[in-house]
Design a protein around this motif. Structure first.
Motif: not given
Length: 306
Positions: A116-119, A128-141
């Motif tokens: 199954r894929t979780l997007n 790490k610096r404390g800067n706000p970032v947007e991050i997303g991932a695709a996980i196959i499980w």
């Protein structure tokens, strides 16, 4: 193989064990024979007149037994398993394909073993610096241990969603978004070290999914960007770094060209230049070579000394 183990917190965990089922095609023939034989003999007994109660009950019992046998049939598709329990007690998992048969008293719960894929949607987190970032991932499980997935967590799909988000948030705090003077030389960043970050994310997810019997086959970042509130500032910073880098290369090249020009004039003895004339020539050449705009020539009708 034992069906229970103890977790790090001391709680007993029910682990998967295999349960051998019988061929369903054979058992469907057996069940139909009981039904057909009992019904035929019952009709024959009634047709003979004045049937005995015992004879009637025996033939009806054969029909009921045949129907009871048929209720133990079930079908499993490829990459599908059935968890079997008897009056609330886990008995085992059947991973066989096709038409199968087990004790009709067993309760059956089918579970998909397909990948199954979780997007995940882009999450706003701090690096790490404390800067706000947007991050997303695709996980196959996929489900690896059916007993852990069903009996150790309430809803394993919801468990995967929540733990994936927690893992991504934790991962983002371990790395800076991009290189900088405050980082050690060669330190991994989210933008430049995609493969290393993906490996760390798989390890993090594997640790979190173990309790639910879930196996992580692959995990990759699909979205990475600065948050909107600092995106413009960081863009100007990157532009400034690019300009500085370009200027360094331009100056280095200009100095090399001026050095080659002076060396060529000296070797060919075209003209003899004292230090003041050399300084003036170097200044003019550097202005011409390092300027980002077209230079305008100025004709000097005198000398440097008047």
């Amino acid at each position: 193989m034992s069906t229970t183990s103890v977790s790090a917190t001391g709680k007993k965990l029910i682990q998967e064990r295999s349960l051998a089922s019988l061929d369903g095609y054979f058992m469907i023939i057996v069940g139909l024979l009981f039904v057909a034989g009992g019904a035929y003999s019952f009709i024959d007994l009634v047709g003979a007149g004045q049937p005995s109660l015992a004879g009637v009950l025996m033939r009806l019992a054969a029909v009921v037994l045949g129907i009871f046998i048929l209720t133990g049939l079930y079908m499993l598709q490829p990459n599908e398993a059935a968890l079997l329990s008897l009056f609330g007690q886990y008995k085992g998992t059947d991973r066989s394909e096709g038409l199968r048969w087990v004790n009709p008293f067993y309760s059956k719960r089918k579970l998909s073993l397909r990948a199954r894929t979780l997007n995940t949607a882009p999450l706003k987190v701090n690096d790490k610096r404390g800067n706000p970032v947007e991050i997303g991932a695709a996980i196959i499980w996929r489900v690896q241990d059916t007993a852990l997935a069903i009996y150790n967590v309430d809803d394993f799909e919801r468990f995967v969603n929540i733990q994936s988000e927690a893992a991504i948030r934790h991962l983002a705090t371990q790395y800076a978004y991009d290189d900088g003077e405050d980082l050690a030389e060669g330190e991994t960043t989210l933008r430049a070290g995609m493969d290393v970050v993906a490996g760390a994310m798989r390890d993090e997810l594997h640790k979190r999914f173990t309790a639910a019997g879930i196996d992580v086959e692959d995990a990759k970042l699909t979205h990475l960007a600065y948050a909107a509130e600092i995106a413009q500032v960081m863009l100007r910073r990157q532009q400034a770094e690019a300009i500085i880098s370009a200027r360094k290369k331009i100056v280095h090249g200009a100095v090399s060209m001026v050095e080659a020009a002076l060396q060529g004039l000296s070797e060919r003895k075209i003209c003899e230049l004292d230090d003041e004339r050399k300084a003036a020539m170097v200044s003019n050449l550097l202005v011409v070579l390092c300027s980002d705009k077209e230079t305008q020539p100025v004709i000097n009708t005198g000398t440097l000394y008047n």
